[in-house]
Design a protein around this motif. Structure first.
Motif, PDB file in Angstrom:
ATOM      1  N   TYR A  44     -31.376  75.185  49.164  1.00 34.63           N
ATOM      2  CA  TYR A  44     -31.380  75.555  47.740  1.00 34.63           C
ATOM      3  C   TYR A  44     -32.355  74.665  46.965  1.00 34.63           C
ATOM      4  CZ  TYR A  44     -29.755  75.821  42.880  1.00 34.63           C
ATOM      5  OH  TYR A  44     -29.704  75.940  41.520  1.00 34.63           O
TER       6      TYR A  44
ATOM      7  N   HIS B 288     -31.334  72.868  37.116  1.00 33.02           N
ATOM      8  CA  HIS B 288     -31.414  73.489  35.794  1.00 33.02           C
ATOM      9  C   HIS B 288     -31.828  72.504  34.704  1.00 33.02           C
ATOM     10  CE1 HIS B 288     -29.558  76.840  37.868  1.00 33.02           C
ATOM     11  NE2 HIS B 288     -30.111  77.559  36.914  1.00 33.02           N
TER      12      HIS B 288
ATOM     13  N   SER C  30     -41.155  75.780  44.737  1.00 30.53           N
ATOM     14  CA  SER C  30     -41.711  76.716  43.756  1.00 30.53           C
ATOM     15  C   SER C  30     -42.296  75.969  42.563  1.00 30.53           C
ATOM     16  CB  SER C  30     -40.631  77.679  43.252  1.00 30.53           C
ATOM     17  OG  SER C  30     -40.610  78.837  44.022  1.00 30.53           O
TER      18      SER C  30
ATOM     19  N   GLY D 210     -23.656  70.944  46.361  1.00 28.52           N
ATOM     20  CA  GLY D 210     -24.342  72.142  45.871  1.00 28.52           C
ATOM     21  C   GLY D 210     -24.284  72.220  44.358  1.00 28.52           C
ATOM     22  N   ALA D 211     -23.126  71.914  43.787  1.00 32.76           N
ATOM     23  CA  ALA D 211     -22.965  72.002  42.333  1.00 32.76           C
ATOM     24  C   ALA D 211     -23.845  70.972  41.629  1.00 32.76           C
ATOM     25  CB  ALA D 211     -21.508  71.798  41.955  1.00 32.76           C
TER      26      ALA D 211
ATOM     27  N   GLU E  91     -16.235  80.910  40.592  1.00 38.33           N
ATOM     28  CA  GLU E  91     -17.444  80.248  41.073  1.00 38.33           C
ATOM     29  C   GLU E  91     -17.547  80.315  42.591  1.00 38.33           C
ATOM     30  OE1 GLU E  91     -17.995  76.318  39.596  1.00 38.33           O
ATOM     31  OE2 GLU E  91     -19.991  76.159  40.476  1.00 38.33           O
ATOM     32  N   PRO E  92     -18.666  80.867  43.084  1.00 40.13           N
ATOM     33  CA  PRO E  92     -18.832  80.933  44.539  1.00 40.13           C
ATOM     34  C   PRO E  92     -19.254  79.565  45.084  1.00 40.13           C
ATOM     35  CG  PRO E  92     -20.723  81.911  43.442  1.00 40.13           C
ATOM     36  CD  PRO E  92     -19.801  81.416  42.364  1.00 40.13           C
ATOM     37  N   SER E  93     -19.281  79.419  46.401  1.00 38.90           N
ATOM     38  CA  SER E  93     -19.603  78.111  46.967  1.00 38.90           C
ATOM     39  C   SER E  93     -21.098  77.814  46.907  1.00 38.90           C
ATOM     40  CB  SER E  93     -19.114  78.033  48.409  1.00 38.90           C
ATOM     41  OG  SER E  93     -19.707  79.068  49.149  1.00 38.90           O
ATOM     42  N   GLU E  94     -21.933  78.861  46.854  1.00 37.31           N
ATOM     43  CA  GLU E  94     -23.380  78.631  46.796  1.00 37.31           C
ATOM     44  C   GLU E  94     -23.826  78.419  45.350  1.00 37.31           C
ATOM     45  OE1 GLU E  94     -25.716  78.538  49.353  1.00 37.31           O
ATOM     46  OE2 GLU E  94     -23.909  78.372  50.571  1.00 37.31           O
ATOM     47  N   PRO E  95     -24.749  77.472  45.101  1.00 34.77           N
ATOM     48  CA  PRO E  95     -25.214  77.248  43.725  1.00 34.77           C
ATOM     49  C   PRO E  95     -26.019  78.428  43.168  1.00 34.77           C
ATOM     50  CG  PRO E  95     -26.405  75.842  45.288  1.00 34.77           C
ATOM     51  CD  PRO E  95     -25.332  76.527  46.069  1.00 34.77           C
ATOM     52  N   ALA E  96     -26.011  78.548  41.846  1.00 32.73           N
ATOM     53  CA  ALA E  96     -26.744  79.638  41.182  1.00 32.73           C
ATOM     54  C   ALA E  96     -28.200  79.243  40.979  1.00 32.73           C
ATOM     55  CB  ALA E  96     -26.100  79.959  39.845  1.00 32.73           C
ATOM     56  N   ASP E  97     -29.106  80.218  41.208  1.00 32.70           N
ATOM     57  CA  ASP E  97     -30.530  79.952  41.005  1.00 32.70           C
ATOM     58  C   ASP E  97     -30.909  80.024  39.537  1.00 32.70           C
ATOM     59  OD1 ASP E  97     -31.529  79.816  43.820  1.00 32.70           O
ATOM     60  OD2 ASP E  97     -30.544  81.767  43.879  1.00 32.70           O
ATOM     61  N   PHE E  98     -30.258  80.931  38.817  1.00 34.51           N
ATOM     62  CA  PHE E  98     -30.596  81.101  37.405  1.00 34.51           C
ATOM     63  C   PHE E  98     -29.320  81.215  36.581  1.00 34.51           C
ATOM     64  CE2 PHE E  98     -33.926  83.194  39.937  1.00 34.51           C
ATOM     65  CZ  PHE E  98     -34.969  82.321  39.639  1.00 34.51           C
ATOM     66  N   ARG E  99     -29.324  80.548  35.431  1.00 28.66           N
ATOM     67  CA  ARG E  99     -28.217  80.674  34.497  1.00 28.66           C
ATOM     68  C   ARG E  99     -28.734  81.445  33.298  1.00 28.66           C
ATOM     69  NH1 ARG E  99     -26.227  74.388  34.504  1.00 28.66           N
ATOM     70  NH2 ARG E  99     -25.235  74.377  36.554  1.00 28.66           N
TER      71      ARG E  99
ATOM     72  N   GLU F 259     -27.303  72.287  41.647  1.00 31.01           N
ATOM     73  CA  GLU F 259     -27.475  73.357  40.652  1.00 31.01           C
ATOM     74  C   GLU F 259     -27.733  72.738  39.277  1.00 31.01           C
ATOM     75  OE1 GLU F 259     -24.554  76.576  40.565  1.00 31.01           O
ATOM     76  OE2 GLU F 259     -24.938  76.803  38.420  1.00 31.01           O
TER      77      GLU F 259
ATOM     78  N   ASP G  56     -40.251  82.038  40.857  1.00 33.56           N
ATOM     79  CA  ASP G  56     -40.403  81.986  42.310  1.00 33.56           C
ATOM     80  C   ASP G  56     -41.880  82.023  42.678  1.00 33.56           C
ATOM     81  OD1 ASP G  56     -40.326  82.078  45.002  1.00 33.56           O
ATOM     82  OD2 ASP G  56     -38.824  83.650  45.161  1.00 33.56           O
TER      83      ASP G  56
ATOM     84  N   ARG H 290     -35.504  71.520  35.300  1.00 29.58           N
ATOM     85  CA  ARG H 290     -36.401  72.641  35.003  1.00 29.58           C
ATOM     86  C   ARG H 290     -36.647  72.704  33.502  1.00 29.58           C
ATOM     87  NH1 ARG H 290     -33.903  77.908  36.931  1.00 29.58           N
ATOM     88  NH2 ARG H 290     -34.880  77.628  38.957  1.00 29.58           N
ATOM     89  N   GLU H 291     -35.572  72.598  32.724  1.00 26.26           N
ATOM     90  CA  GLU H 291     -35.716  72.642  31.263  1.00 26.26           C
ATOM     91  C   GLU H 291     -36.446  71.424  30.731  1.00 26.26           C
ATOM     92  OE1 GLU H 291     -32.473  73.624  28.609  1.00 26.26           O
ATOM     93  OE2 GLU H 291     -31.654  74.912  30.173  1.00 26.26           O
TER      94      GLU H 291
ATOM     95  N   PRO I  81     -31.256  87.250  47.797  1.00 23.27           N
ATOM     96  CA  PRO I  81     -32.143  86.082  47.727  1.00 23.27           C
ATOM     97  C   PRO I  81     -31.941  85.222  46.480  1.00 23.27           C
ATOM     98  CG  PRO I  81     -33.405  88.134  47.699  1.00 23.27           C
ATOM     99  CD  PRO I  81     -31.981  88.510  47.705  1.00 23.27           C
TER     100      PRO I  81
ATOM    101  N   ARG J 136     -25.972  83.177  37.392  1.00 18.95           N
ATOM    102  CA  ARG J 136     -24.744  82.883  36.677  1.00 18.95           C
ATOM    103  C   ARG J 136     -24.928  83.420  35.263  1.00 18.95           C
ATOM    104  NH1 ARG J 136     -22.763  76.807  35.430  1.00 18.95           N
ATOM    105  NH2 ARG J 136     -23.425  77.257  33.298  1.00 18.95           N
TER     106      ARG J 136
ATOM    107  N   MET K 187     -15.421  74.583  44.124  1.00 24.16           N
ATOM    108  CA  MET K 187     -16.372  73.480  44.193  1.00 24.16           C
ATOM    109  C   MET K 187     -16.087  72.479  43.065  1.00 24.16           C
ATOM    110  SD  MET K 187     -20.459  73.724  44.070  1.00 24.16           S
ATOM    111  CE  MET K 187     -20.562  75.153  45.126  1.00 24.16           C
TER     112      MET K 187
ATOM    113  N   SER L 192     -32.851  79.143  31.294  1.00 21.94           N
ATOM    114  CA  SER L 192     -33.586  77.885  31.466  1.00 21.94           C
ATOM    115  C   SER L 192     -34.194  77.407  30.158  1.00 21.94           C
ATOM    116  CB  SER L 192     -34.713  78.061  32.489  1.00 21.94           C
ATOM    117  OG  SER L 192     -34.176  78.433  33.711  1.00 21.94           O
TER     118      SER L 192
ATOM    119  N   HIS M 150     -36.310  75.600  45.239  1.00 19.05           N
ATOM    120  CA  HIS M 150     -36.680  75.465  43.828  1.00 19.05           C
ATOM    121  C   HIS M 150     -37.749  74.398  43.616  1.00 19.05           C
ATOM    122  CE1 HIS M 150     -34.017  78.400  42.130  1.00 19.05           C
ATOM    123  NE2 HIS M 150     -33.066  77.978  42.922  1.00 19.05           N
TER     124      HIS M 150
END
Lengths: 375, 285
Positions: free
Chosen positions: A61, A34, A68, A26-27, B36-44, A30, B95, A37-38, B8, B12, A1, B66, A65
């Protein structure tokens, strides 16, 4: 990506034009999720995107978020109203007339900047001679200060414009009782009566500042503060408040800024907001009235080169050498304008000692309380 | 850097001590990746070493996500369980779309049972036994319940075994995938067990909840099953939910429908095998 790095301007553009999020990779989402959120702006984007119908067009995605964050903000607004009701009752009983400030006030008035706003405490303004009565009444109804280091307690008592924050011992909610909007030790505190006179009562009797005075307070918080963690959130508040300001209120704002000695700050704030949110109104005659008489070019440069980069979210992805140096300068300036030199030297000396000690031993060694819940 | 796909939620892991990365790779297997996968990460998330001198004397790690540091640091030796608890925190603190209940979830024949329980009730030991005996583990820690469909979603996370249950599970399944026990954490000695490979997990689908079981281990008890009043089940579920207060009304209605649609059991037991056959009989699984 491909790299999803976003700039502060791109994020501000997203907030102004939520429909552009449809094209985000998507990136990029993301990154946006993030950082926002911060910066406590995720729910703000959710509310804005929902209002213009863009939310439904976002990838799942982002929708997840944002939904929520919006649910959380909605719950917080309910809680804030409940706390304000309780505080109003408690203070009324003590003969104190509080003015609700910032987040709580935005929620109470239903203003645009209150929708989706996340805040961690309820700010109140009371007249100085009602301060101890207010503090006593709060303590008698379950709000207690946390034990402070002797230095910090003295900092509040001698120099600050507020008493140490108090937490409700069952609900955990935090209140900050102010008697001014900037520490009197700065020599820049306006007459509190002038601010209290700008308050008006809502239909249910709770008092808040009128829009122009709320703007002034937000400007002071943004520019005369050493804590710039949520500066972008403050800029968003100001953008929304400027956008909603009625035509005749601009002149009232200019007058109040002059009376309180914050014309330069309001001018800076308008430049900063306009830079990040070009759709924000900034009437020419207002800019002209606020503009400083001297060193306009220099001050513009300060605004562009120091203030703007410093007042970005403190997310590693947005940090550059310039933004870090600028944030350092603004931190110093925030202290500089708040304290006379002798007090400042002592204060920074103590903070430096504490920072050095914490760097060696960790912040938890000497103050176990500081561990949990630190944000 | 590691990416962990729990189903779900995607995490990262930006930085962590090397042994933690190794444990992640072994335990999560196919669910962990270093590209890195193609789907975005929910939490770093990050497990950072703490202050300078601390690195030399009794080194500690700090958990960050966060921009928040929700916990006090722990000794570096406890880094792995700390990461797992930090991941739980990320989910429960962010969530507010699903109802999250502190419970184990096990599924047989497409039917889910949820086991809400307080620490020390033997929930994880029971979950491990069931998961090692033909049940599908959806979660040891939290039931993820859709507010509309009331279905519970599977999550690929290990079971956190504590103290005496560690040798017990070793005895049941000497070959099982478990981390080396970490002594003296806040919960005592702990070890994480991944009872099913990622390939099996990927075939799981959200399932309908048919029962709510409140287990209570008691070394001196004969197997005893009671049916609690629906109101008590409701109250207990609300009490075990992480985000019931935040979601508010939709959570209240979802929980009400869930209680109406399920059968409830309060168990006192000492023998997990007896519990297994009782559950299969009562719920016709």
């Amino acid at each position: 990506m491909n790299s999803g790095k976003l700039s502060t301007d791109q994020l501000c553009h997203l907030l102004q034009h939520p429909e552009t999020g449809r094209q985000f990779s998507g990136a990029q989402w993301e990154s946006a999720v993030h950082i926002l959120r911060e910066a406590r702006l995720l729910a703000t984007l959710a509310v804005m995107a929902e209002a213009c119908g863009a939310l439904a067009t976002y990838p799942s995605y982002a929708r997840r978020h944002l939904a929520s964050a919006r649910n959380y903000a909605a719950r917080q607004a309910v809680q804030a109203r409940f706390e304000c009701d309780a505080l109003q009752r408690v203070l009324d009983g003590a003969g104190v007339q509080p003015v609700f400030l910032k987040g709580a006030a935005y929620t109470l008035t239903g203003a645009a900047q209150g929708r989706g706003r996340i805040y961690s405490d309820i700010d109140l303004l009371v007249a100085r001679d009602e301060l101890s009565a207010a503090e006593r009444a709060c303590r008698a109804h379950g709000w207690y200060p946390q034990p402070l280091e002797a230095y910090d307690d003295r900092y509040y008592r001698e120099w600050a414009h507020e008493v140490p924050p108090m937490w409700h011992r069952i609900r955990g909610t935090c209140i900050d009782v102010h008697h001014n909007i900037i520490p009197p030790v700065s020599g820049r505190a306006p007459a509190a009566e002038r601010l209290l006179a700008c308050a008006h009562a809502l239909p249910d009797g709770k008092r808040v500042l009128r829009p122009h005075a709320a703007i002034l307070h937000s400007v002071v918080h943004l520019l005369l503060n050493d804590d710039v963690n949520y500066a972008l959130r403050d800029l968003v508040d100001l953008w929304q408040m400027f956008a909603a300001l009625e035509d005749e209120a601009w002149a009232t704002l200019v007058r109040l800024a002059e009376d309180c000695g914050f014309s330069l700050e309001v001018w800076y704030a308008l430049l900063l907001v306009k830079r990040r949110f070009p759709t924000c109104p900034a009437p020419l005659e207002v800019m002209h009235a606020l503009r400083p008489c001297h060193a306009v070019t220099l001050r513009r440069a300060f605004c562009d080169q120091v203030l703007a980069p410093a007042l970005q979210p403190r997310h590693p992805e947005l940090r550059s050498l310039q933004s870090r140096m600028a944030a350092g300068l603004v931190f110093l300036r925030g202290h500089w304008v708040k304290m006379p030199l002798s007090v400042l030297a002592r204060h920074l000396g103590y903070k430096a000692f504490r920072a050095a000690r914490d760097a060696l031993f960790g912040p938890y060694q000497f103050e176990p309380e500081r561990g949990a819940g630190r944000r | 850097m590691r990416w962990i796909d729990t189903g779900p939620y995607r995490f990262r892991l930006d930085c962590a001590p090397r042994p933690v990365l190794a444990a992640v790779d072994v335990l999560y297997g196919g669910a962990a990746s270093s590209t890195e996968p193609s789907e975005p990460a929910d939490f770093r998330v990050t497990l950072a070493q703490s202050a300078l001198l601390r690195r030399l004397m009794r080194p500690q790690v700090v958990f960050r996500a966060s921009g928040a540091e929700p916990f006090k640091p722990v000794p570096k030796s406890q880094a792995y369980p700390f990461l797992e608890w930090g991941m739980n925190w990320c989910i429960s603190a962010h969530d507010f779309q699903r109802l999250l209940i502190h419970a184990a979830v096990l599924v047989r024949a497409g039917q889910a049972l949820i086991f809400p329980a307080s620490p020390g009730s033997g929930k994880s030991t029971l979950a491990a036994y069931l998961a090692l005996n033909g049940w599908s583990l959806f979660s040891d820690e939290m039931a993820l319940i859709d507010l509309q469909t009331l279905r519970v979603a599977p999550m690929y996370r290990p079971i956190c075994l504590k103290n005496a249950s560690i040798p017990l599970v070793r005895q049941w399944a000497p070959e099982a995938l478990m981390t080396k026990p970490t002594p003296s954490t806040a919960k005592g000695e702990v070890s994480h067990l991944m009872p099913q490979p990622f390939a099996c997990f990927r075939k799981l689908q959200p399932a309908t909840v048919v029962g709510v079981v409140f287990p209570r281990f008691d070394a001196a008890a004969e197997l005893e099953a009671l049916e609690p009043a629906p109101m008590d089940t409701f109250r207990a579920l609300a009490g075990h939910a992480f985000n019931y207060q935040v979601i508010g009304e939709p959570a209240f209605h979802a929980l009400g429908r869930l209680v109406d649609a399920t059968q409830h059991l309060q168990l006192r037991y000492r023998d997990v095998a007896a519990v297994e056959s009782l559950l299969r009989e009562v719920f016709a699984l």
